[in-house]
Design a protein around this motif. Structure first.
Motif, PDB file in Angstrom:
ATOM      1  N   CYS A  29       0.488  -1.245   0.213  1.00  0.00           N
ATOM      2  CA  CYS A  29       0.058   0.068   0.297  1.00  0.00           C
ATOM      3  C   CYS A  29       0.745   1.395   0.472  1.00  0.00           C
ATOM      4  O   CYS A  29       1.836   1.171   0.412  1.00  0.00           O
ATOM      5  CB  CYS A  29      -0.979  -0.131   0.981  1.00  0.00           C
ATOM      6  N   VAL A  30       0.598   2.232  -0.684  1.00  0.00           N
ATOM      7  CA  VAL A  30       0.989   4.176  -0.990  1.00  0.00           C
ATOM      8  C   VAL A  30       0.920   4.745   0.157  1.00  0.00           C
ATOM      9  O   VAL A  30      -0.527   4.466  -0.075  1.00  0.00           O
ATOM     10  CB  VAL A  30       1.544   3.791  -2.447  1.00  0.00           C
ATOM     11  N   GLY A  31       1.391   4.810   1.255  1.00  0.00           N
ATOM     12  CA  GLY A  31       0.860   6.136   1.690  1.00  0.00           C
ATOM     13  C   GLY A  31       1.185   7.358   1.426  1.00  0.00           C
ATOM     14  O   GLY A  31       1.640   7.741   0.459  1.00  0.00           O
ATOM     15  N   TYR A  52       5.886   2.992   2.047  1.00  0.00           N
ATOM     16  CA  TYR A  52       4.837   1.785   1.583  1.00  0.00           C
ATOM     17  C   TYR A  52       4.422   2.089   2.647  1.00  0.00           C
ATOM     18  O   TYR A  52       5.322   1.402   4.099  1.00  0.00           O
ATOM     19  CB  TYR A  52       5.108   1.022   0.841  1.00  0.00           C
ATOM     20  N   PHE A  53       3.566   1.127   2.966  1.00  0.00           N
ATOM     21  CA  PHE A  53       3.197  -0.597   4.242  1.00  0.00           C
ATOM     22  C   PHE A  53       2.517  -1.629   3.525  1.00  0.00           C
ATOM     23  O   PHE A  53       1.606  -0.912   2.731  1.00  0.00           O
ATOM     24  CB  PHE A  53       2.107   0.437   5.310  1.00  0.00           C
ATOM     25  N   THR A  54       2.135  -2.830   4.538  1.00  0.00           N
ATOM     26  CA  THR A  54       1.369  -3.546   4.054  1.00  0.00           C
ATOM     27  C   THR A  54       0.550  -4.274   4.466  1.00  0.00           C
ATOM     28  O   THR A  54       0.389  -3.865   5.678  1.00  0.00           O
ATOM     29  CB  THR A  54       3.018  -4.578   3.644  1.00  0.00           C
ATOM     30  N   HIS A  78     -13.097   4.414   5.959  1.00  0.00           N
ATOM     31  CA  HIS A  78     -13.021   4.110   4.017  1.00  0.00           C
ATOM     32  C   HIS A  78     -11.744   4.243   3.626  1.00  0.00           C
ATOM     33  O   HIS A  78     -11.462   6.064   4.078  1.00  0.00           O
ATOM     34  CB  HIS A  78     -14.034   4.317   3.741  1.00  0.00           C
ATOM     35  N   GLU A  79     -10.825   3.881   2.573  1.00  0.00           N
ATOM     36  CA  GLU A  79     -10.102   5.010   1.778  1.00  0.00           C
ATOM     37  C   GLU A  79     -10.360   4.054   0.433  1.00  0.00           C
ATOM     38  O   GLU A  79      -9.741   2.797   0.563  1.00  0.00           O
ATOM     39  CB  GLU A  79      -8.410   4.458   2.484  1.00  0.00           C
ATOM     40  N   VAL A  80     -10.823   4.737  -0.271  1.00  0.00           N
ATOM     41  CA  VAL A  80     -11.148   3.606  -1.547  1.00  0.00           C
ATOM     42  C   VAL A  80      -9.258   4.667  -2.322  1.00  0.00           C
ATOM     43  O   VAL A  80      -9.307   5.156  -2.477  1.00  0.00           O
ATOM     44  CB  VAL A  80     -12.173   4.620  -2.661  1.00  0.00           C
ATOM     45  N   GLU A  81      -9.034   3.163  -3.391  1.00  0.00           N
ATOM     46  CA  GLU A  81      -7.614   2.883  -4.178  1.00  0.00           C
ATOM     47  C   GLU A  81      -7.992   2.539  -5.225  1.00  0.00           C
ATOM     48  O   GLU A  81      -9.051   1.604  -5.671  1.00  0.00           O
ATOM     49  CB  GLU A  81      -7.588   2.493  -2.589  1.00  0.00           C
ATOM     50  N   PHE A  82      -7.288   2.976  -5.725  1.00  0.00           N
ATOM     51  CA  PHE A  82      -7.142   2.546  -7.517  1.00  0.00           C
ATOM     52  C   PHE A  82      -5.813   1.252  -7.525  1.00  0.00           C
ATOM     53  O   PHE A  82      -5.225   1.678  -7.108  1.00  0.00           O
ATOM     54  CB  PHE A  82      -6.593   3.283  -8.169  1.00  0.00           C
ATOM     55  N   LEU A  99     -10.587  -1.563  -1.103  1.00  0.00           N
ATOM     56  CA  LEU A  99     -11.048  -0.232   0.310  1.00  0.00           C
ATOM     57  C   LEU A  99      -9.800  -0.750   0.614  1.00  0.00           C
ATOM     58  O   LEU A  99      -9.208  -1.583   1.614  1.00  0.00           O
ATOM     59  CB  LEU A  99     -12.640  -0.425   1.280  1.00  0.00           C
ATOM     60  N   ASP A 100      -9.033   0.283   1.509  1.00  0.00           N
ATOM     61  CA  ASP A 100      -7.656  -0.031   2.473  1.00  0.00           C
ATOM     62  C   ASP A 100      -8.470   0.753   3.675  1.00  0.00           C
ATOM     63  O   ASP A 100      -8.950   1.800   4.190  1.00  0.00           O
ATOM     64  CB  ASP A 100      -6.525   1.151   2.195  1.00  0.00           C
ATOM     65  N   MET A 101      -9.058   0.030   3.812  1.00  0.00           N
ATOM     66  CA  MET A 101     -10.278   0.216   5.384  1.00  0.00           C
ATOM     67  C   MET A 101      -9.335   0.001   6.515  1.00  0.00           C
ATOM     68  O   MET A 101      -8.440  -0.824   6.661  1.00  0.00           O
ATOM     69  CB  MET A 101     -11.104  -1.464   6.149  1.00  0.00           C
ATOM     70  N   GLY A 120      -3.265  -0.489  12.657  1.00  0.00           N
ATOM     71  CA  GLY A 120      -3.975   0.465  12.109  1.00  0.00           C
ATOM     72  C   GLY A 120      -5.101   0.003  10.723  1.00  0.00           C
ATOM     73  O   GLY A 120      -5.506   0.036  10.421  1.00  0.00           O
ATOM     74  N   LYS A 121      -3.484  -0.717  10.152  1.00  0.00           N
ATOM     75  CA  LYS A 121      -3.571  -0.943   8.392  1.00  0.00           C
ATOM     76  C   LYS A 121      -3.806  -2.768   8.416  1.00  0.00           C
ATOM     77  O   LYS A 121      -4.316  -2.573   7.448  1.00  0.00           O
ATOM     78  CB  LYS A 121      -2.453  -0.778   8.379  1.00  0.00           C
ATOM     79  N   ASP A 122      -3.368  -3.655   9.333  1.00  0.00           N
ATOM     80  CA  ASP A 122      -3.086  -5.099   8.749  1.00  0.00           C
ATOM     81  C   ASP A 122      -4.305  -5.825   9.576  1.00  0.00           C
ATOM     82  O   ASP A 122      -4.411  -6.430  10.391  1.00  0.00           O
ATOM     83  CB  ASP A 122      -1.204  -5.939   9.246  1.00  0.00           C
ATOM     84  N   THR A 188      -2.467   1.313  -4.524  1.00  0.00           N
ATOM     85  CA  THR A 188      -2.438   2.982  -4.210  1.00  0.00           C
ATOM     86  C   THR A 188      -2.072   4.487  -4.154  1.00  0.00           C
ATOM     87  O   THR A 188      -2.050   5.032  -4.463  1.00  0.00           O
ATOM     88  CB  THR A 188      -2.439   3.842  -6.250  1.00  0.00           C
ATOM     89  N   GLY A 189      -2.680   4.498  -3.165  1.00  0.00           N
ATOM     90  CA  GLY A 189      -3.131   5.436  -2.234  1.00  0.00           C
ATOM     91  C   GLY A 189      -5.355   6.145  -1.771  1.00  0.00           C
ATOM     92  O   GLY A 189      -5.165   5.717  -3.370  1.00  0.00           O
ATOM     93  N   THR A 190      -5.229   6.685  -1.076  1.00  0.00           N
ATOM     94  CA  THR A 190      -6.266   7.385  -1.874  1.00  0.00           C
ATOM     95  C   THR A 190      -7.003   8.913  -1.869  1.00  0.00           C
ATOM     96  O   THR A 190      -5.737   9.164  -1.322  1.00  0.00           O
ATOM     97  CB  THR A 190      -7.313   7.163  -0.089  1.00  0.00           C
TER      98      THR A 190
END
Ligand code: MN
Length: 220
Positions: A29-31, A52-54, A78-82, A99-101, A120-122, A188-190
Motif C-alpha cells: 500500500c502506498v502512503g 509503503y506499508f503492507t 474508508h479509503e477508496v483506492e486504485f 478499499l484500504d479500511m 491500524g492497517k493490517d 495506490t493511495g486514497t
C-alpha cells in the motif's frame, strides 16, 4: 509431507470476463499519494520518494460481502483506492477498485508513539478488492474518476491523474526493495474525504472503467 493442520487456502480475486482467479501473494500500500489527502491527515506529500506499508494476504476480502465492524477500534475509516495487480515478470496484469479500511485511532497511536501501523492497517477483512479488469481492457491510466459513497452519499472523489506517484513510478521504486512478481498487489493511495463508517453502512467504491467494490458493515 503432511501438515499438522490444513493450510489456509490461497487468497484470490475474481477476474472480469474470466473463469480463472488471480492468486494473491502480497499486498503493498502506498502512503499519501494524493496531495489533498496528505493535507487532511495533517501531513505533506513526500516528493522525494513514495513510501509503503503492507497488509497480509489474510486481510484480503472479496467485494460484495457483509463483513463485521472490526474489534479494537472506535474509528474505522474508508479509503477508496486504485489497485494494481501484477503478473509474471512484475508486468501489470490488471486493475481493480479497492478499499484500504483502516483503524484510524490505532494508526494515530502508532504515529504519535513512533510505532508501526500494523494494528491500524493490517486488519482482518480490511483489504476489500473487487474483480480485476485485465490491463488491455482498461487501457491507459489517465484521468479516470475515483470515488466512494457511503449508503448513497458521496464521501470521496478524485482523479487518477491526481496521484503524486504514477503506477510505473511506484513499480520501479518498489522494485528496489522487493522482487515483485506474479500475485503481488499494490493499493495506490486514497484521494481526500476519508472518514468513519458505522455498522449498517453500505460502501461503494468506483473507478471509471472498473468493476465497483462494495462492502456492508455488520455488528458481528
Ligand atoms: Mn490507503
Amino acid at each position: 509431507m503432511t501438515y499438522v493442520f490444513p493450510p489456509e487456502p490461497t487468497a484470490s480475486l475474481p477476474i472480469e470476463g474470466s473463469d480463472h482467479a488471480f492468486p494473491v501473494r502480497r499486498i503493498f500500500c502506498v502512503g499519501r499519494n494524493y496531495a489533498a489527502h496528505a493535507a487532511e491527515m495533517g501531513g505533506e506529500v513526500d516528493r522525494e520518494a513514495p513510501w509503503y506499508f503492507t497488509k497480509s494476504p489474510y486481510s484480503l476480502a472479496r467485494s460484495g460481502q457483509k463483513l463485521p465492524y472490526p474489534q479494537g477500534t472506535q474509528n474505522y475509516h474508508h479509503e477508496v483506492e486504485f489497485v494494481v495487480a501484477l503478473g509474471e515478470g512484475a508486468r501489470v496484469f490488471g486493475y481493480a477498485c479497492g478499499l484500504d479500511m483502516t483503524r484510524r485511532d490505532l494508526q494515530q497511536v502508532g504515529k504519535d508513539n513512533r510505532r508501526p501501523w500494523d494494528l491500524g492497517k493490517d486488519v482482518e477483512n480490511s483489504a476489500v478488492i473487487g474483480a480485476i479488469t485485465p490491463a488491455d481492457a482498461f487501457g491507459a491510466v489517465t484521468d479516470q474518476a475515483i470515488s466512494l459513497s457511503v449508503s448513497g452519499e458521496e464521501r470521496q472523489a478524485g482523479l487518477l491523474s491526481d496521484m503524486v506517484w504514477s503506477v510505473p513510478e511506484i513499480i520501479a521504486h518498489l522494485s528496489g526493495f522487493y522482487t515483485l512478481g506474479a500475485g503481488d498487489i499494490i493499493m495506490t493511495g486514497t484521494p481526500s474525504g476519508v472518514g468513519p463508517v458505522v455498522v449498517g453502512d453500505r460502501l461503494t467504491g468506483t473507478v471509471n472503467g472498473l468493476v465497483p467494490v462494495a462492502l456492508t458493515l455488520t455488528a458481528d
